[in-house]
Design an enzyme around this catalytic site. Structure first.
Site, mmCIF file in Angstrom:
data_model
loop_
_atom_site.group_PDB
_atom_site.id
_atom_site.type_symbol
_atom_site.label_atom_id
_atom_site.label_comp_id
_atom_site.label_asym_id
_atom_site.label_seq_id
_atom_site.Cartn_x
_atom_site.Cartn_y
_atom_site.Cartn_z
ATOM 1 N N GLN A 74 0.825 -1.219 0.000
ATOM 2 C CA GLN A 74 0.000 0.000 0.000
ATOM 3 C C GLN A 74 0.857 1.266 0.000
ATOM 4 O O GLN A 74 0.433 2.314 0.510
ATOM 5 C CB GLN A 74 -0.941 0.007 1.213
ATOM 6 C CG GLN A 74 -2.133 -0.919 1.073
ATOM 7 C CD GLN A 74 -3.124 -0.476 0.000
ATOM 8 O OE1 GLN A 74 -3.178 0.681 -0.386
ATOM 9 N NE2 GLN A 74 -3.905 -1.419 -0.481
ATOM 10 N N SER A 75 2.048 1.202 -0.553
ATOM 11 C CA SER A 75 2.931 2.368 -0.566
ATOM 12 C C SER A 75 2.348 3.524 -1.386
ATOM 13 O O SER A 75 2.005 3.358 -2.567
ATOM 14 C CB SER A 75 4.283 1.970 -1.163
ATOM 15 O OG SER A 75 5.046 3.121 -1.463
ATOM 16 N N ASN A 76 2.280 4.689 -0.757
ATOM 17 C CA ASN A 76 1.890 5.902 -1.484
ATOM 18 C C ASN A 76 3.023 6.373 -2.385
ATOM 19 O O ASN A 76 2.794 6.931 -3.455
ATOM 20 C CB ASN A 76 1.542 7.017 -0.493
ATOM 21 C CG ASN A 76 0.417 6.615 0.436
ATOM 22 O OD1 ASN A 76 -0.674 6.302 -0.019
ATOM 23 N ND2 ASN A 76 0.696 6.586 1.739
ATOM 24 N N VAL A 78 5.137 4.499 -3.989
ATOM 25 C CA VAL A 78 5.106 3.719 -5.233
ATOM 26 C C VAL A 78 4.020 4.259 -6.169
ATOM 27 O O VAL A 78 4.270 4.504 -7.358
ATOM 28 C CB VAL A 78 4.905 2.216 -4.929
ATOM 29 C CG1 VAL A 78 4.524 1.452 -6.185
ATOM 30 C CG2 VAL A 78 6.166 1.627 -4.291
#
Ligand SMILES: *Cc1c(COP(=O)(O)O)cnc(C)c1O
Length: 340
Positions: A74-76, A78
């Site tokens: 759930q990386s923002n 990325v």
């Protein structure tokens, strides 16, 4: 601007608004301001677009045509790297790490990974979650493959192996915020910000101090406990001081890393975080996220509830974004309540 000598590309709506939270300020009989870096505009916004402006400026100056980066599912960071690559007409490959133990299918399908797929990035998986240098190395290895194919790849790492160009975005944000405060004639008692990779915290603190502003910055830990986060912030500040060639010394005591809202760990909300998300949503119609900004705002509410600020005082919460990941945490609302 302090960061003028560095190459930069335009990815963000700037300046972001600095707004007073009128209802919450009434509730707590003080003056609560929010710096809306959730509104930077790039594919749902957030703090990473300011950081990417300088990373991609550097990448472009090296003739790069492909961006690579790594992060949690759930990386923002990325998600926004993929959006930035699309806007800059670059190729992009991302690596998603198995960092957060969660069974809910939404965690793997909704929110940020959904958007990454929509924007068409090539996705790699990395089976470990707490191996920062291993994750970076896997991307560097992948970059070598691309280079052999004739591409010019640029890796944006998680660890400190590259100069921290991203933090320059928050040196700039500090200057921007000070200008806004000056127009409002407001001198806050404290800033609050989430601290993870530390680019935001380090850049913002350094930007204030380099502008002769001594207002405290309370960093709220989202990834590591306070002691190791503090070392990380200090190391990042040192690297930024070096690339900016500043003659400035940030004391260790000036780096505040509050880890009271970290447990049970990265990407795992706790009751004060859930309460903070609900409070801002229900009193102001502003959305936070469970991994970063919700934890930081839990520290704001804690300070307000313990009566640390009076009716003449002002505080500023730096909203770093992250809202797409709300959709990965369906348990944040009672699914039964509404009957659908
Ligand atoms: C990445 C991120 C942070 C932390 O910023 P760092 O510069 O990594 O410390 C805070 N909030 C959100 C929403 C983020 O995506």
């Amino acid at each position: 601007m302090l960061t003028d000598p560095f190459p930069r590309v335009n990815l963000s709506h700037k300046p972001t608004p600095l707004e007073r939270l009128d209802n919450l300020s009434d509730d707590f009989q003080t003056n609560i301001w929010i710096k809306r870096d959730d509104c930077t505009g790039l594919a749902f916004g957030g703090n990473k677009s300011r950081q990417l402006e300088y990373y991609i400026g550097h990448a472009k100056s090296k003739g790069a045509d492909t961006l690579l980066t790594t992060g949690a599912v759930q990386s923002n960071h990325v998600r926004m790297t993929v959006a930035a690559a699309r806007k800059m007409n670059m190729d992009v490959e991302v690596q998603l790490e198995h960092r957060v133990e969660r069974d809910q299918p939404e965690y793997h399908r909704s929110g940020n990974p959904f958007l990454v797929k929509l924007m068409g990035a090539k996705i790699h998986y990395y089976p470990v979650g707490e191996d920062e240098s291993g994750a970076d190395q896997a991307m560097i290895d992948r970059a070598e493959v691309l280079r052999a194919e004739g591409k010019n790849p640029y890796v944006i790492p998680l660890s400190n192996i590259r100069s921290p160009y991203g933090a320059l975005g928050y040196v700039e944000a500090a200057e921007e915020t000070l200008q806004q405060l000056q127009i409002l004639q407001v001198t806050p008692k404290r800033f609050f910000v989430a601290t993870g990779s530390a680019s935001t915290h380090a850049g913002f603190l350094l930007g204030l101090r380099a502008s002769n502003c001594s207002i405290p910055v309370q960093g709220v830990c989202v990834r590591r406990e306070g002691k190791s986060q503090k070392e990380r912030v200090l190391a990042k500040i040192q690297s930024v001081v070096e690339i900016m060639e500043l003659d400035i010394n940030i004391e260790s005591d000036d780096v505040i890393c509050d880890d009271r809202f970290l447990a049970p760990g990265y990407g795992q909300p706790n009751p004060p975080t859930r309460a903070a998300i609900e409070k801002l949503a229900r009193r102001e119609g502003i959305l936070l996220d469970p991994t970063y900004s919700g934890k930081a705002f839990a520290a704001v509410l804690d300070a307000l509830e313990s009566g640390e600020f009076g009716s003449d005082d002002h505080i500023v919460f730096l909203h770093t974004g992250g809202t797409p990941s709300l959709f990965a945490y369906p348990e944040l609302v009672d699914q039964e309540e509404s009957g659908f």
